[in-house]
Motif scaffolding. Structure first.
Motif, PDB file in Angstrom:
ATOM      1  N   VAL A 109     -10.918  16.268   5.204  1.00  0.00           N
ATOM      2  CA  VAL A 109     -10.746  15.891   6.606  1.00  0.00           C
ATOM      3  C   VAL A 109     -11.035  17.118   7.450  1.00  0.00           C
ATOM      4  CG1 VAL A 109      -9.096  15.216   8.396  1.00  0.00           C
ATOM      5  CG2 VAL A 109      -9.075  14.052   6.181  1.00  0.00           C
ATOM      6  N   THR A 110     -11.930  16.973   8.399  1.00  0.00           N
ATOM      7  CA  THR A 110     -12.263  18.063   9.312  1.00  0.00           C
ATOM      8  C   THR A 110     -11.585  17.823  10.652  1.00  0.00           C
ATOM      9  OG1 THR A 110     -14.406  18.384   8.236  1.00  0.00           O
ATOM     10  CG2 THR A 110     -14.121  19.342  10.418  1.00  0.00           C
ATOM     11  N   ALA A 111     -10.878  18.831  11.150  1.00  0.00           N
ATOM     12  CA  ALA A 111     -10.140  18.684  12.403  1.00  0.00           C
ATOM     13  C   ALA A 111     -10.155  20.005  13.162  1.00  0.00           C
ATOM     14  CB  ALA A 111      -8.699  18.247  12.132  1.00  0.00           C
ATOM     15  N   THR A 112      -9.888  19.927  14.452  1.00  0.00           N
ATOM     16  CA  THR A 112      -9.840  21.108  15.305  1.00  0.00           C
ATOM     17  C   THR A 112      -8.488  21.170  16.007  1.00  0.00           C
ATOM     18  OG1 THR A 112     -10.818  19.901  17.158  1.00  0.00           O
ATOM     19  CG2 THR A 112     -12.325  21.077  15.699  1.00  0.00           C
ATOM     20  N   GLY A 113      -8.115  22.381  16.436  1.00  0.00           N
ATOM     21  CA  GLY A 113      -6.840  22.557  17.121  1.00  0.00           C
ATOM     22  C   GLY A 113      -6.686  23.966  17.634  1.00  0.00           C
ATOM     23  N   THR A 114      -5.449  24.339  17.932  1.00  0.00           N
ATOM     24  CA  THR A 114      -5.162  25.662  18.478  1.00  0.00           C
ATOM     25  C   THR A 114      -4.102  26.358  17.633  1.00  0.00           C
ATOM     26  OG1 THR A 114      -3.537  24.676  19.981  1.00  0.00           O
ATOM     27  CG2 THR A 114      -5.762  25.016  20.839  1.00  0.00           C
ATOM     28  N   PHE A 115      -4.130  27.673  17.677  1.00  0.00           N
ATOM     29  CA  PHE A 115      -3.174  28.471  16.917  1.00  0.00           C
ATOM     30  C   PHE A 115      -1.851  28.576  17.683  1.00  0.00           C
ATOM     31  CE2 PHE A 115      -7.184  29.973  15.145  1.00  0.00           C
ATOM     32  CZ  PHE A 115      -6.895  29.950  13.788  1.00  0.00           C
ATOM     33  N   LEU A 125       0.361  29.286  12.663  1.00  0.00           N
ATOM     34  CA  LEU A 125       0.058  27.894  12.373  1.00  0.00           C
ATOM     35  C   LEU A 125      -1.168  27.466  13.164  1.00  0.00           C
ATOM     36  CD1 LEU A 125       3.603  26.239  12.691  1.00  0.00           C
ATOM     37  CD2 LEU A 125       2.479  26.963  10.592  1.00  0.00           C
ATOM     38  N   LEU A 126      -1.946  26.555  12.574  1.00  0.00           N
ATOM     39  CA  LEU A 126      -3.017  25.888  13.309  1.00  0.00           C
ATOM     40  C   LEU A 126      -2.579  24.438  13.505  1.00  0.00           C
ATOM     41  CD1 LEU A 126      -5.856  25.992  14.553  1.00  0.00           C
ATOM     42  CD2 LEU A 126      -6.739  25.171  12.357  1.00  0.00           C
ATOM     43  N   LYS A 127      -2.413  24.053  14.745  1.00  0.00           N
ATOM     44  CA  LYS A 127      -1.982  22.694  15.091  1.00  0.00           C
ATOM     45  C   LYS A 127      -3.225  21.863  15.392  1.00  0.00           C
ATOM     46  CE  LYS A 127       0.486  20.263  18.788  1.00  0.00           C
ATOM     47  NZ  LYS A 127       1.222  20.454  20.066  1.00  0.00           N
ATOM     48  N   VAL A 165      -0.908  17.652  12.915  1.00  0.00           N
ATOM     49  CA  VAL A 165      -0.689  18.202  11.581  1.00  0.00           C
ATOM     50  C   VAL A 165      -0.689  19.719  11.712  1.00  0.00           C
ATOM     51  CG1 VAL A 165      -1.633  18.438   9.251  1.00  0.00           C
ATOM     52  CG2 VAL A 165      -1.740  16.241  10.411  1.00  0.00           C
ATOM     53  N   TYR A 166       0.270  20.377  11.047  1.00  0.00           N
ATOM     54  CA  TYR A 166       0.425  21.825  11.169  1.00  0.00           C
ATOM     55  C   TYR A 166       0.020  22.493   9.860  1.00  0.00           C
ATOM     56  CZ  TYR A 166       3.087  20.698  15.365  1.00  0.00           C
ATOM     57  OH  TYR A 166       3.471  20.234  16.605  1.00  0.00           O
ATOM     58  N   LEU A 167      -0.914  23.442   9.967  1.00  0.00           N
ATOM     59  CA  LEU A 167      -1.402  24.191   8.813  1.00  0.00           C
ATOM     60  C   LEU A 167      -0.891  25.617   8.892  1.00  0.00           C
ATOM     61  CD1 LEU A 167      -5.136  23.025   8.986  1.00  0.00           C
ATOM     62  CD2 LEU A 167      -3.253  21.923   7.781  1.00  0.00           C
ATOM     63  N   LYS A 168      -0.223  26.075   7.855  1.00  0.00           N
ATOM     64  CA  LYS A 168       0.302  27.443   7.820  1.00  0.00           C
ATOM     65  C   LYS A 168      -0.746  28.354   7.193  1.00  0.00           C
ATOM     66  CE  LYS A 168       4.322  30.171   6.370  1.00  0.00           C
ATOM     67  NZ  LYS A 168       4.697  30.545   7.734  1.00  0.00           N
ATOM     68  N   LEU A 169      -1.119  29.410   7.928  1.00  0.00           N
ATOM     69  CA  LEU A 169      -2.125  30.343   7.439  1.00  0.00           C
ATOM     70  C   LEU A 169      -1.523  31.311   6.435  1.00  0.00           C
ATOM     71  CD1 LEU A 169      -3.583  29.126   9.889  1.00  0.00           C
ATOM     72  CD2 LEU A 169      -4.567  31.377  10.312  1.00  0.00           C
ATOM     73  N   GLY A 206      -2.944  29.812  21.244  1.00  0.00           N
ATOM     74  CA  GLY A 206      -3.890  29.093  22.089  1.00  0.00           C
ATOM     75  C   GLY A 206      -5.330  29.237  21.669  1.00  0.00           C
ATOM     76  N   LEU A 207      -5.629  30.153  20.737  1.00  0.00           N
ATOM     77  CA  LEU A 207      -7.001  30.288  20.257  1.00  0.00           C
ATOM     78  C   LEU A 207      -7.443  29.011  19.552  1.00  0.00           C
ATOM     79  CD1 LEU A 207      -7.281  33.919  18.799  1.00  0.00           C
ATOM     80  CD2 LEU A 207      -8.436  33.000  20.803  1.00  0.00           C
ATOM     81  N   PHE A 208      -8.742  28.723  19.664  1.00  0.00           N
ATOM     82  CA  PHE A 208      -9.304  27.513  19.068  1.00  0.00           C
ATOM     83  C   PHE A 208      -9.638  27.765  17.601  1.00  0.00           C
ATOM     84  CE2 PHE A 208     -12.930  24.771  18.038  1.00  0.00           C
ATOM     85  CZ  PHE A 208     -12.447  23.542  18.420  1.00  0.00           C
ATOM     86  N   GLY A 209      -9.363  26.783  16.750  1.00  0.00           N
ATOM     87  CA  GLY A 209      -9.656  26.906  15.332  1.00  0.00           C
ATOM     88  C   GLY A 209     -10.157  25.596  14.750  1.00  0.00           C
ATOM     89  N   ARG A 210     -10.891  25.683  13.648  1.00  0.00           N
ATOM     90  CA  ARG A 210     -11.407  24.514  12.936  1.00  0.00           C
ATOM     91  C   ARG A 210     -10.895  24.543  11.507  1.00  0.00           C
ATOM     92  NH1 ARG A 210     -15.047  26.720  16.193  1.00  0.00           N
ATOM     93  NH2 ARG A 210     -15.489  28.295  14.593  1.00  0.00           N
TER      94      ARG A 210
END
Length: 349
Positions: free
Chosen positions: A52-58, A197-199, A248-252, A263-267
């Motif tokens: 699954v490919t998604a985008t969000g902010t840190f 986290l990347l949300k 969905v929250y991804l922990k780096l 607020g930075l953009f991430g993929r």
């Protein structure tokens, strides 16, 4: 998923008829006894793992929005965006005149209620006041004491002190601004000690496919040509009313904190758990797709085509992932399908 409509099927037939008419005077339309040449591939279930490919902010794991218990006019804002602070440090305060006045009024009301209660007790002892009058005076006195406690609590929350050592992520308010109860005045974090986290926002179908513990690869323009490892640690239990998606929250894992900011953009590319017993079929083999359902032609004897309905769960590169409908085995017809009907005679190229 690639689908064919009746319109595109008609175009394909017209083109085929045009090509046939140049060589003979027949209509070129296949009849019930026409043998149609096709290509096939064996059907075999396999195991696959989708993405699954998604985008969000840190954001940070302990990002906190600070606001006042009751509204008011901001009198002090002692920190700016990016500034650090220590636990217990005064960060902001509102004008307390109105709240202090309310406390004084509550205290005066308590004093009067206490006098009334003492007088009622004396009159009741002299058999002048009734028991009901004594009880009413006692109730008024107790209520006045509660008013003082409530006003004292509000006075104690006219200022915000730092709950931990950290820094300011955002300062959405300014001195002199009128804010309501709970309105965010400062957004703070504790130096990303809890991790970055990347949300990301996903659809309902993607949300149901993503599980806690799924791994992911994250990229951001702040760290070009660098992939960060991440893991799904939290899923929202409801839709976000502002964005209309599920979060969905991804922990780096091991991300350099100095290179990231809230607020930075991430993929992110999220790797789903492996699915057993599915079929990977080419898009060209599918007909009349509608949502998660489509139709394909199969053959068990190499002489007759059979039209079956299949359920499609997703796509993977140039294939569709089929989870049901192909349990009968045999071979999948991958070319010639536009000319086929259920029961058509075929010959394998």
């Amino acid at each position: 998923m690639k689908t064919y409509s009746y319109y595109s099927l008609s175009i394909a037939l017209i083109m085929a008829l045009g090509a046939c008419s140049s060589g003979n005077h027949d209509s070129g339309l296949p009849t019930d006894d026409t043998v149609i040449p096709v290509r096939v591939q064996p059907l075999a279930a396999t195991d696959t793992a989708g993405t699954v490919t998604a985008t969000g902010t840190f954001t940070t794991d302990d990002e906190t929005a600070l606001g006042f218990r009751s509204g008011g006019i901001i009198q002090q804002l002692r920190v700016k965006e990016g500034e650090s602070f220590r636990k217990g440090q005064l960060l902001t305060a509102v004008e307390a005149t109105e709240i202090n006045t309310a406390l004084e009024q509550a205290q005066l009301g308590q004093e009067k209620a206490e006098r009334d209660y003492r007088r009622a007790r004396q009159l009741y002892a002299d058999s002048v006041a009734t028991l009901e009058q004594l009880e009413n005076a006692k109730t008024a006195f107790d209520a006045a004491k509660q008013d003082v406690q409530r006003a004292s609590y509000l006075v104690g929350h006219t200022a915000i002190t730092a709950p931990f050592d950290g820094y300011v992520l955002q300062r959405p308010a300014n001195v002199g601004q009128v804010v309501g109860p709970g309105t965010p005045v400062l957004v703070v974090a504790s130096h990303a000690k809890g991790g970055w986290l990347l949300k990301v926002g996903v659809s309902d179908r993607q949300w149901s496919a993503i599980q806690l513990g799924n791994t992911a690869m994250v990229t951001t323009d702040a760290l070009p040509e660098k992939e960060l490892h991440a893991e799904v640690v939290r899923k929202s239990e409801g839709i976000d009313p502002q964005s209309g998606v599920f979060n969905v929250y991804l922990k780096l894992m091991g991300a350099p904190s100095s290179a990231l900011a809230s607020g930075l953009f991430g993929r992110a590319t999220i790797h789903l758990a492996q699915t057993s017993g599915v079929w990977l079929i080419p898009f060209d083999a599918m007909m009349d797709g509608d949502g998660r359902k489509a139709y394909v032609f199969v053959t068990a004897d190499g002489k007759t085509a059979r039209r079956v309905e299949v359920e499609v769960s997703g796509i993977q590169e140039d294939h569709a992932v089929v989870t049901a409908g192909l349990e009968g085995g045999g071979s999948l017809i991958v070319s010639g399908s536009p000319y086929l009907r259920d029961g058509s005679l075929i010959t394998i190229k």
